[in-house]
Enzyme design. Structure first.
Site, PDB file in Angstrom:
ATOM      1  N   CYS A 270     -10.151  -5.301   0.403  1.00  0.00           N
ATOM      2  CA  CYS A 270     -11.286  -4.525   0.369  1.00  0.00           C
ATOM      3  C   CYS A 270     -12.062  -4.717  -0.885  1.00  0.00           C
ATOM      4  O   CYS A 270     -11.562  -5.422  -1.740  1.00  0.00           O
ATOM      5  CB  CYS A 270     -10.854  -3.040   0.504  1.00  0.00           C
ATOM      6  SG  CYS A 270     -10.089  -2.387  -1.141  1.00  0.00           S
TER       7      CYS A 270
ATOM      8  N   CYS B  40     -10.677  -3.441  -4.454  1.00  0.00           N
ATOM      9  CA  CYS B  40      -9.625  -4.516  -4.830  1.00  0.00           C
ATOM     10  C   CYS B  40     -10.250  -5.634  -5.407  1.00  0.00           C
ATOM     11  O   CYS B  40      -9.585  -6.413  -6.310  1.00  0.00           O
ATOM     12  CB  CYS B  40      -8.419  -4.901  -3.797  1.00  0.00           C
ATOM     13  SG  CYS B  40      -7.543  -3.273  -3.389  1.00  0.00           S
TER      14      CYS B  40
ATOM     15  N   ASN C 234       0.904  -1.273   0.076  1.00  0.00           N
ATOM     16  CA  ASN C 234      -0.063   0.089  -0.289  1.00  0.00           C
ATOM     17  C   ASN C 234       0.657   1.023   0.117  1.00  0.00           C
ATOM     18  O   ASN C 234       1.842   1.202   0.743  1.00  0.00           O
ATOM     19  CB  ASN C 234      -0.960  -0.181   0.882  1.00  0.00           C
ATOM     20  CG  ASN C 234      -0.496  -0.079   2.611  1.00  0.00           C
ATOM     21  OD1 ASN C 234       0.730  -0.966   2.766  1.00  0.00           O
ATOM     22  ND2 ASN C 234      -1.077   0.184   3.594  1.00  0.00           N
TER      23      ASN C 234
ATOM     24  N   GLU D  78       0.379   5.176   0.666  1.00  0.00           N
ATOM     25  CA  GLU D  78      -0.587   6.248   1.010  1.00  0.00           C
ATOM     26  C   GLU D  78      -0.128   7.639   0.804  1.00  0.00           C
ATOM     27  O   GLU D  78       1.059   7.912   0.287  1.00  0.00           O
ATOM     28  CB  GLU D  78      -0.548   6.189   2.669  1.00  0.00           C
ATOM     29  CG  GLU D  78      -1.241   4.737   3.179  1.00  0.00           C
ATOM     30  CD  GLU D  78      -1.555   4.838   4.610  1.00  0.00           C
ATOM     31  OE1 GLU D  78      -0.996   5.681   5.272  1.00  0.00           O
ATOM     32  OE2 GLU D  78      -2.197   3.793   4.760  1.00  0.00           O
TER      33      GLU D  78
ATOM     34  N   GLU E  98      -2.893  -4.692  -3.072  1.00  0.00           N
ATOM     35  CA  GLU E  98      -3.472  -5.563  -3.980  1.00  0.00           C
ATOM     36  C   GLU E  98      -3.593  -4.732  -5.540  1.00  0.00           C
ATOM     37  O   GLU E  98      -3.177  -5.401  -6.445  1.00  0.00           O
ATOM     38  CB  GLU E  98      -4.967  -6.098  -3.884  1.00  0.00           C
ATOM     39  CG  GLU E  98      -5.045  -6.920  -2.602  1.00  0.00           C
ATOM     40  CD  GLU E  98      -5.208  -6.093  -1.356  1.00  0.00           C
ATOM     41  OE1 GLU E  98      -4.654  -4.786  -1.225  1.00  0.00           O
ATOM     42  OE2 GLU E  98      -5.893  -6.378  -0.465  1.00  0.00           O
TER      43      GLU E  98
ATOM     44  N   CYS F 286      -3.984   0.686  -2.476  1.00  0.00           N
ATOM     45  CA  CYS F 286      -4.115  -0.567  -1.854  1.00  0.00           C
ATOM     46  C   CYS F 286      -2.911  -1.488  -2.231  1.00  0.00           C
ATOM     47  O   CYS F 286      -2.542  -1.371  -3.452  1.00  0.00           O
ATOM     48  CB  CYS F 286      -5.321  -1.325  -1.567  1.00  0.00           C
ATOM     49  SG  CYS F 286      -6.728  -0.733  -0.827  1.00  0.00           S
TER      50      CYS F 286
HETATM   51  N1  THU Z   1      -5.291  -1.550   2.372  1.00  0.00           N
HETATM   52  C1  THU Z   1      -4.895  -2.382   1.360  1.00  0.00           C
HETATM   53  O1  THU Z   1      -3.559  -2.223   1.244  1.00  0.00           O
HETATM   54  N2  THU Z   1      -5.399  -3.323   0.887  1.00  0.00           N
HETATM   55  C2  THU Z   1      -6.658  -3.542   1.235  1.00  0.00           C
HETATM   56  O2  THU Z   1      -7.501  -4.534   0.748  1.00  0.00           O
HETATM   57  C3  THU Z   1      -7.378  -2.670   2.266  1.00  0.00           C
HETATM   58  C4  THU Z   1      -6.847  -1.784   2.748  1.00  0.00           C
HETATM   59  C5  THU Z   1      -4.582  -0.397   2.908  1.00  0.00           C
HETATM   60  C6  THU Z   1      -4.937   0.961   2.545  1.00  0.00           C
HETATM   61  C7  THU Z   1      -4.651   1.878   3.816  1.00  0.00           C
HETATM   62  O3  THU Z   1      -3.182   2.230   3.137  1.00  0.00           O
HETATM   63  C8  THU Z   1      -4.303   1.082   4.775  1.00  0.00           C
HETATM   64  O4  THU Z   1      -4.614  -0.309   4.363  1.00  0.00           O
HETATM   65  C9  THU Z   1      -5.370   1.320   5.706  1.00  0.00           C
HETATM   66  O5  THU Z   1      -6.804   1.262   5.239  1.00  0.00           O
END
Ligand code: THU
Length: 140
Positions: free
Chosen positions: A98, A101, A54, A56, A67, A65
């Site tokens: 999520c 994704c 991920n 940010e 994925e 994310c």
């Molecule tokens: N996140 C992912 O990388 N994958 C997911 O399927 C859900 C959430 C990350 C996004 C964000 O940077 C952190 O988790 C908190 O939500």
């Protein structure tokens, strides 16, 4: 028993390897805002593995994310058939992808595409995408 699809055979050993790759990718996560580090690894039908974490951003809506990072890397390298995706978080335990994704990866899912995760106990679990996204959107 190995699960066989078009080109890639996914053994228990292969699942474990993909899972470890996803776990290692947590180290690359850029998650200064949530502190939640995620790693992903996608196996494509030609046997290649694409990794992601991920990433940010101070403008929260731009966060991506793990994925989708891996999926975009795969597709942009010409790998359009996904066999399996492993997902991990740095703290350990199950990380279900999520909804965005799941939808994103479903576009490239081969028959039998599954999501691999590791339980806190260390046990590896595998879910077919249809189980996690039973009625995903399809443009037709
Ligand atoms: N996140 C992912 O990388 N994958 C997911 O399927 C859900 C959430 C990350 C996004 C964000 O940077 C952190 O988790 C908190 O939500």
């Amino acid at each position: 028993m190995a699960k066989k699809t078009a080109n890639v055979e996914l053994t228990a050993q292969g699942e474990a390897r993909l899972m470890r790759t996803a776990e290692e990718m947590c180290e690359r996560a850029y998650a200064p805002y949530s502190g939640f580090k995620v790693g992903a690894a996608i196996l494509t039908d030609d046997g290649r593995v694409f990794t992601g974490c991920n990433v940010e951003n101070g403008s929260y809506g731009c966060c991506i994310c793990a994925e989708r990072t891996a999926a975009v890397k795969a597709v942009s390298e010409g790998a359009l058939k996904f066999r399996a995706a492993a997902v991990a978080n740095a703290g350990g335990g199950l990380t279900y992808p999520c909804g965005i994704c799941l939808q994103f990866m479903s576009e490239f899912a081969e028959d039998g595409f599954c999501i691999i995760m590791r339980e806190k106990s260390g046990n590896i679990v595998s879910h077919p995408i249809d189980e996690l996204l039973p009625r995903g959107f399809k443009l037709r």
